[in-house]
Design a protein around this motif. Structure first.
Motif, mmCIF file in Angstrom:
data_model
loop_
_atom_site.group_PDB
_atom_site.id
_atom_site.type_symbol
_atom_site.label_atom_id
_atom_site.label_comp_id
_atom_site.label_asym_id
_atom_site.label_seq_id
_atom_site.Cartn_x
_atom_site.Cartn_y
_atom_site.Cartn_z
ATOM 1 N N THR A 102 -14.243 39.912 41.973
ATOM 2 C CA THR A 102 -12.852 40.354 42.003
ATOM 3 C C THR A 102 -12.767 41.831 41.616
ATOM 4 O O THR A 102 -13.650 42.342 40.918
ATOM 5 N N THR A 103 -11.693 42.493 42.063
ATOM 6 C CA THR A 103 -11.438 43.891 41.673
ATOM 7 C C THR A 103 -10.344 43.963 40.610
ATOM 8 O O THR A 103 -9.888 45.054 40.274
ATOM 9 N N ARG A 104 -9.963 42.807 40.085
ATOM 10 C CA ARG A 104 -8.837 42.732 39.160
ATOM 11 C C ARG A 104 -8.986 43.679 37.961
ATOM 12 O O ARG A 104 -8.030 44.330 37.546
ATOM 13 N N ASP A 105 -10.173 43.760 37.417
ATOM 14 C CA ASP A 105 -10.387 44.580 36.221
ATOM 15 C C ASP A 105 -10.505 46.080 36.535
ATOM 16 O O ASP A 105 -10.633 46.893 35.615
ATOM 17 N N SER A 106 -10.483 46.430 37.822
ATOM 18 C CA SER A 106 -10.598 47.839 38.207
ATOM 19 C C SER A 106 -9.277 48.438 38.656
ATOM 20 O O SER A 106 -9.214 49.624 38.991
ATOM 21 N N ILE A 107 -8.229 47.645 38.649
ATOM 22 C CA ILE A 107 -6.955 48.109 39.191
ATOM 23 C C ILE A 107 -6.439 49.349 38.466
ATOM 24 O O ILE A 107 -5.876 50.265 39.085
ATOM 25 N N GLU A 108 -6.637 49.418 37.154
ATOM 26 C CA GLU A 108 -6.135 50.567 36.399
ATOM 27 C C GLU A 108 -6.823 51.870 36.802
ATOM 28 O O GLU A 108 -6.298 52.948 36.546
ATOM 29 N N LYS A 109 -7.991 51.777 37.421
ATOM 30 C CA LYS A 109 -8.711 52.970 37.879
ATOM 31 C C LYS A 109 -8.268 53.406 39.282
ATOM 32 O O LYS A 109 -8.708 54.436 39.779
ATOM 33 N N MET A 110 -7.424 52.602 39.910
ATOM 34 C CA MET A 110 -7.022 52.857 41.291
ATOM 35 C C MET A 110 -5.658 53.529 41.356
ATOM 36 O O MET A 110 -4.804 53.320 40.494
ATOM 37 N N ILE A 111 -5.441 54.311 42.400
ATOM 38 C CA ILE A 111 -4.118 54.843 42.680
ATOM 39 C C ILE A 111 -3.257 53.689 43.184
ATOM 40 O O ILE A 111 -3.713 52.867 43.995
ATOM 41 N N PRO A 112 -2.016 53.551 42.715
ATOM 42 C CA PRO A 112 -1.169 52.438 43.152
ATOM 43 C C PRO A 112 -0.879 52.472 44.652
ATOM 44 O O PRO A 112 -0.883 53.531 45.284
ATOM 45 N N PHE A 113 -0.608 51.303 45.198
ATOM 46 C CA PHE A 113 -0.370 51.114 46.623
ATOM 47 C C PHE A 113 0.673 52.090 47.172
ATOM 48 O O PHE A 113 0.428 52.796 48.153
ATOM 49 N N GLN A 114 1.843 52.144 46.524
ATOM 50 C CA GLN A 114 2.921 52.994 47.033
ATOM 51 C C GLN A 114 2.580 54.468 46.903
ATOM 52 O O GLN A 114 2.860 55.271 47.802
ATOM 53 N N GLU A 115 1.946 54.845 45.789
ATOM 54 C CA GLU A 115 1.579 56.240 45.585
ATOM 55 C C GLU A 115 0.556 56.694 46.623
ATOM 56 O O GLU A 115 0.602 57.827 47.116
ATOM 57 N N PHE A 116 -0.361 55.792 46.958
ATOM 58 C CA PHE A 116 -1.353 56.131 47.982
ATOM 59 C C PHE A 116 -0.693 56.312 49.337
ATOM 60 O O PHE A 116 -0.993 57.255 50.077
ATOM 61 N N ASN A 117 0.235 55.431 49.680
ATOM 62 C CA ASN A 117 0.946 55.549 50.955
ATOM 63 C C ASN A 117 1.741 56.846 51.033
ATOM 64 O O ASN A 117 1.823 57.479 52.090
ATOM 65 N N ASP A 118 2.314 57.254 49.898
ATOM 66 C CA ASP A 118 3.033 58.527 49.868
ATOM 67 C C ASP A 118 2.075 59.693 50.095
ATOM 68 O O ASP A 118 2.397 60.648 50.814
ATOM 69 N N LEU A 119 0.900 59.623 49.476
ATOM 70 C CA LEU A 119 -0.097 60.696 49.599
ATOM 71 C C LEU A 119 -0.518 60.906 51.046
ATOM 72 O O LEU A 119 -0.671 62.045 51.501
ATOM 73 N N ILE A 120 -0.714 59.820 51.776
ATOM 74 C CA ILE A 120 -1.201 59.942 53.151
ATOM 75 C C ILE A 120 -0.077 60.064 54.182
ATOM 76 O O ILE A 120 -0.322 60.023 55.390
ATOM 77 N N GLY A 121 1.166 60.218 53.685
ATOM 78 C CA GLY A 121 2.245 60.585 54.593
ATOM 79 C C GLY A 121 3.032 59.463 55.228
ATOM 80 O O GLY A 121 3.686 59.677 56.256
ATOM 81 N N LEU A 122 3.024 58.281 54.646
ATOM 82 C CA LEU A 122 3.785 57.179 55.238
ATOM 83 C C LEU A 122 5.287 57.455 55.295
ATOM 84 O O LEU A 122 5.922 57.142 56.319
ATOM 85 N N PRO A 123 5.908 58.031 54.269
ATOM 86 C CA PRO A 123 7.352 58.304 54.364
ATOM 87 C C PRO A 123 7.720 59.192 55.556
ATOM 88 O O PRO A 123 8.744 58.951 56.217
ATOM 89 N N GLU A 124 6.885 60.191 55.834
ATOM 90 C CA GLU A 124 7.150 61.066 56.976
ATOM 91 C C GLU A 124 7.046 60.293 58.298
ATOM 92 O O GLU A 124 7.842 60.520 59.223
ATOM 93 N N ILE A 125 6.093 59.390 58.379
ATOM 94 C CA ILE A 125 5.944 58.560 59.584
ATOM 95 C C ILE A 125 7.172 57.667 59.765
ATOM 96 O O ILE A 125 7.685 57.502 60.881
#
Length: 290
Positions: free
Chosen positions: A255-278
């Motif tokens: 599982t990746t459950r214990d690594s979640i705190e090291k990850m960029i959150p789902f919404q923040e990542f989508n913002d970074l790669i330009g989903l709102p503009e799309i």
């Protein structure tokens, strides 16, 4: 303002320009997001991320040019692009310059190694004659269409031929018209200070973690006289270590459950790669109906 013109302005500024290395487009977007004013497209990182191979001249000009175009399209800051040896003789250099410029690079770095080249901090590098490299620099200058496109000339002579020969080459490359001099792998602070005192053009410092040159901060390098500093390997080293740790944990725990705190959150990542503009473009242009 054109990105080439902006880069020249940044290089001429009293404050040193810091250009972190990007081994892929996502890293370039992070670099821009954090607030850096330029990004360095690393050949070392490109070879590792694209081929899974070391920086020993295996990657082709078209593979590098493709990366230039993707980086330049993804960010609004200037892209300084590694052009290796120009992928051949002076005539090849002319095509490389034209292709990089067409792809959107603001600068190209060309080095005086023999082909196939190696990473600038590896042992065993050999250099072409100074006269051959001077021809390449002159060819690069003649090939560029935009006079603000920056030509960076790099010498790798320090490791195999000594400091004095490398300094001699650096001075000659500057006289030939190179806009920036990249004196690769000086081995002490004293050498770095001296080369900046003796060169009358902007200089580039290369900070490779674990390499042959001592690591200094941007401020320290500015005080030595450098106009520009790149950190070409940090992103790919950090990515490789983080990925290794993640996959080892997934392998052992399932599982990746214990690594979640090291990850960029789902919404923040989508913002970074330009989903709102799309989404905005979809709402404006994508229409249904029969």
């Amino acid at each position: 303002m054109k990105k080439t013109t902006l880069l020249r302005k940044l290089i001429e500024d009293e404050q040193i320009l810091v250009a972190p290395g990007a081994h892929d487009v996502l890293t370039a977007k992070v670099i821009e997001k954090v607030g850096f004013n330029a990004v360095y497209m690393t050949g070392y990182g490109r070879a590792a991320s694209y081929l899974g191979k070391p920086d020993v001249g295996l990657i082709t000009m078209t593979e590098m040019q493709d990366q230039v175009s993707k980086l330049a399209a993804a960010v609004d800051i200037p892209v300084i692009a590694d052009g290796d040896t120009g992928f051949g003789n002076a005539i090849n250099v002319m095509r490389t310059v034209k292709e990089y410029e067409k792809a959107g690079a603001a600068a190209i770095q060309l080095e005086d190694q023999v082909a196939p080249k190696k990473c600038g901090h590896m042992i065993g590098r050999q250099v072409v004659s100074m006269d051959e490299m001077l021809g390449k620099i002159e060819a690069a200058i003649s090939a560029r269409q935009d006079p603000d496109f920056v030509i960076i000339a790099r010498t790798d002579a320090r490791t195999s031929m000594g400091f004095e020969e490398a300094l001699k080459r650096a001075k000659a490359y500057a006289e030939a018209g190179a806009d920036v001099i990249f004196f690769e792998s000086p081995e002490s602070k004293e050498e770095m200070i001296r080369l900046n005192k003796e060169l009358n053009v902007p200089t580039l410092a290369n900070m490779v973690e674990g390499g042959r040159t001592p690591l200094f901060s941007a401020k320290e390098l500015e005080e030595m006289g450098y106009a520009l500093v790149i950190f070409p390997t940090a992103s790919v080293y950090t990515t490789a270590k983080s990925m290794m740790e993640l996959m080892q944990e997934l392998k052992s725990k399932g599982t990746t459950r214990d690594s979640i705190e090291k990850m960029i959150p789902f919404q923040e990542f989508n913002d970074l790669i330009g989903l709102p503009e799309i989404r905005e473009l979809e709402n404006k242009y994508v229409r249904g109906g029969v």
